[in-house]
Design an enzyme around this catalytic site. Structure first.
Site, PDB file in Angstrom:
ATOM      1  N   SER A 142       0.717  -1.034  -0.023  1.00 22.47           N
ATOM      2  CA  SER A 142       0.355   0.035  -0.074  1.00 22.47           C
ATOM      3  C   SER A 142       0.738   1.032  -0.192  1.00 22.47           C
ATOM      4  O   SER A 142       1.858   0.890   0.311  1.00 22.47           O
ATOM      5  CB  SER A 142      -0.458  -0.040   1.276  1.00 22.47           C
ATOM      6  N   TYR A 155      -1.845  -0.971  10.491  1.00 23.46           N
ATOM      7  CA  TYR A 155      -1.727  -1.171   8.777  1.00 23.46           C
ATOM      8  C   TYR A 155      -0.725  -0.383   7.962  1.00 23.46           C
ATOM      9  O   TYR A 155       0.289  -1.684   7.121  1.00 23.46           O
ATOM     10  CB  TYR A 155      -2.763   0.306   7.993  1.00 23.46           C
TER      11      TYR A 155
HETATM   12  N1  LIG Z   1      -8.427   0.225  -1.742  1.00 24.38           N
HETATM   13  C1  LIG Z   1      -7.223   0.765  -1.797  1.00 24.38           C
HETATM   14  O1  LIG Z   1      -7.672   2.368  -1.437  1.00 24.38           O
HETATM   15  C2  LIG Z   1      -6.109   0.470  -1.542  1.00 24.38           C
HETATM   16  C3  LIG Z   1      -5.302   1.321  -1.699  1.00 24.38           C
HETATM   17  C4  LIG Z   1      -3.873   0.253  -0.894  1.00 24.38           C
HETATM   18  C5  LIG Z   1      -3.522  -1.292  -0.788  1.00 24.38           C
HETATM   19  N2  LIG Z   1      -5.012  -2.265  -0.459  1.00 24.38           N
HETATM   20  C6  LIG Z   1      -4.796  -3.024  -0.744  1.00 24.38           C
HETATM   21  O2  LIG Z   1      -5.351  -4.064  -1.619  1.00 24.38           O
HETATM   22  C7  LIG Z   1      -6.498  -5.189  -0.469  1.00 24.38           C
HETATM   23  C8  LIG Z   1      -7.230  -5.342  -1.754  1.00 24.38           C
HETATM   24  O3  LIG Z   1      -8.371  -4.015  -0.917  1.00 24.38           O
HETATM   25  P1  LIG Z   1      -9.844  -4.076  -1.628  1.00 24.38           P
HETATM   26  O4  LIG Z   1      -9.561  -2.137  -0.924  1.00 24.38           O
HETATM   27  O5  LIG Z   1     -10.113  -4.267  -2.684  1.00 24.38           O
HETATM   28  O6  LIG Z   1     -10.723  -4.856  -0.178  1.00 24.38           O
HETATM   29  P2  LIG Z   1     -11.901  -5.129  -0.015  1.00 24.38           P
HETATM   30  O7  LIG Z   1     -11.914  -4.953   0.965  1.00 24.38           O
HETATM   31  O8  LIG Z   1     -12.508  -3.821  -0.909  1.00 24.38           O
HETATM   32  O9  LIG Z   1     -11.911  -6.675  -0.872  1.00 24.38           O
HETATM   33  C9  LIG Z   1     -10.877  -7.222  -0.272  1.00 24.38           C
HETATM   34  C10 LIG Z   1     -11.992  -8.485  -0.019  1.00 24.38           C
HETATM   35  O10 LIG Z   1     -11.054  -9.770   0.904  1.00 24.38           O
HETATM   36  C11 LIG Z   1     -11.871 -10.546   1.731  1.00 24.38           C
HETATM   37  N3  LIG Z   1     -11.490 -11.014   2.622  1.00 24.38           N
HETATM   38  C12 LIG Z   1     -11.659  -9.855   4.057  1.00 24.38           C
HETATM   39  N4  LIG Z   1     -10.701 -10.867   4.608  1.00 24.38           N
HETATM   40  C13 LIG Z   1     -10.430 -11.868   4.125  1.00 24.38           C
HETATM   41  C14 LIG Z   1      -9.847 -12.614   4.746  1.00 24.38           C
HETATM   42  N5  LIG Z   1     -10.062 -13.285   6.338  1.00 24.38           N
HETATM   43  N6  LIG Z   1      -9.901 -13.990   3.784  1.00 24.38           N
HETATM   44  C15 LIG Z   1     -10.395 -14.087   2.959  1.00 24.38           C
HETATM   45  N7  LIG Z   1     -10.611 -12.916   2.452  1.00 24.38           N
HETATM   46  C16 LIG Z   1     -11.067 -12.020   2.848  1.00 24.38           C
HETATM   47  C17 LIG Z   1     -12.863  -9.643   1.934  1.00 24.38           C
HETATM   48  O11 LIG Z   1     -14.242 -10.252   1.743  1.00 24.38           O
HETATM   49  C18 LIG Z   1     -13.185  -8.934   0.255  1.00 24.38           C
HETATM   50  O12 LIG Z   1     -13.559  -9.773  -0.775  1.00 24.38           O
HETATM   51  C19 LIG Z   1      -5.513  -5.433   0.064  1.00 24.38           C
HETATM   52  O13 LIG Z   1      -4.648  -5.806   0.561  1.00 24.38           O
HETATM   53  C20 LIG Z   1      -5.692  -3.315   0.926  1.00 24.38           C
HETATM   54  O14 LIG Z   1      -5.018  -3.201   2.114  1.00 24.38           O
HETATM   55  C21 LIG Z   1      -5.963  -1.326  -0.665  1.00 24.38           C
END
Ligand SMILES: NC(=O)c1ccc[n+]([C@@H]2O[C@H](COP(=O)([O-])OP(=O)(O)OC[C@H]3O[C@@H](n4cnc5c(N)ncnc54)[C@H](O)[C@@H]3O)[C@@H](O)[C@H]2O)c1
Length: 260
Positions: A142, A155
């Protein structure tokens, strides 16, 4: 011809958001995608959408904080005869509070889902990749692993560790032709961030836009494109990097005053 024809890919947290976009893009590029998530209804629906487009997808319940779930998903994918790609994507957002207000329980939950999962996922695919002498592991870090944002120490700490692990593994397993990279997204329009806005308020969404020099937040498909590249043979000489897909967020000072 797809960029991932004939490859087997495992993507965790693939039912929604960035993980779903990655699974969709990798399947479109010819991979058989094995999708893990805890939201089985959304996971099965996502699997059906990919299959309806004529691509290969298999959904299985996989809570990344449960080692046996990871082992089962990997074993299932391994039945194809090879595992070429692992995307450690699943993570949760616990934050928005000063560190001293975070409970031990919140800390351990975050570390289990966001960091220990990366250790376990990688550990379980390595025997396959070592045997076939190839593989690409991509872990979702991230922008928060690069810059500070009040309230998100745990985080950010986990994401910094994910990046560092990928670098280390790239060195350790480079001689076996296994590549390890991370992706650092800026703010992306996903359910995770909808949850943060619900909990903290609309002003957060307005601040996010201001923080990105490109003038908007990102789309999951833009992160998926980076993952497809890192997974593909076109990135055969790319290992140990963190690819920032962040609209310039980490290139900019955090607060940008209206000077013009
Ligand atoms: N959205 C952002 O702005 C952003 C920014 C930087 C990094 N990220 C990273 O990108 C990745 C995806 O983020 P996102 O925004 O798509 O998240 P999200 O919350 O929208 O989706 C995450 C998915 O993971 C699943 N999940 C949650 N806990 C789980 C578990 N214990 N086991 C398996 N699945 C699980 C959820 O059900 C969901 O389908 C993450 O690693 C997040 O930290 C996101």
């Amino acid at each position: 011809m797809g960029r991932l024809d004939g490859k087997t890919a495992i993507i965790t947290g693939a039912a929604a958001g960035i993980g779903n976009a990655i699974a969709t893009a990798m399947a479109r590029e010819g991979a058989h995608v094995f999708m893990g998530d805890i939201d089985d209804a959304a996971g099965r629906a996502a699997e059906a959408v990919i299959r309806a487009s004529g691509s290969m997808a298999t959904y299985a319940h996989c809570d990344v904080s449960v080692e046996q779930d990871i082992a089962n998903l990997v074993e299932r994918a391994g039945k194809t005869g090879h595992i070429d790609i692992l995307v450690n994507n699943a993570a949760i957002a616990i934050g928005g509070m000063p560190l001293h207000e975070m409970t031990d329980e919140q800390w351990h939950r975050l570390i289990a889902v966001n960091l220990t999962s990366v250790f376990r996922g990688t550990k379980h695919v390595l025997p396959y990749m070592l045997a076939q002498k190839s593989g690409s592991v991509i872990s979702m870090a991230s922008a928060q692993g690069h810059i500070g944002l009040d309230g998100w120490t745990a985080y950010a700490g986990a994401k910094g560790a994910v990046m560092s692990m990928m670098r280390q593994l790239a060195v350790e397993f480079g001689p076996h032709n296994i590549r390890f990279n991370s992706i650092s997204p800026g703010t992306i329009n996903t359910p995770m961030n909808e949850q943060v806005i619900r909990e903290l308020g609309d002003h957060v969404a307005r601040a996010w836009v201001k923080m990105h020099p490109i003038g908007r937040i990102g789309r999951p498909e833009e992160v998926a494109e980076a993952a497809v590249y890192l997974a593909s043979d076109a990135a055969g000489f790319t290992t140990g990097i963190d690819l920032r897909v962040d609209g310039g967020l980490t290139a900019a000072p955090r607060y940008v005053p209206d000077l013009v």
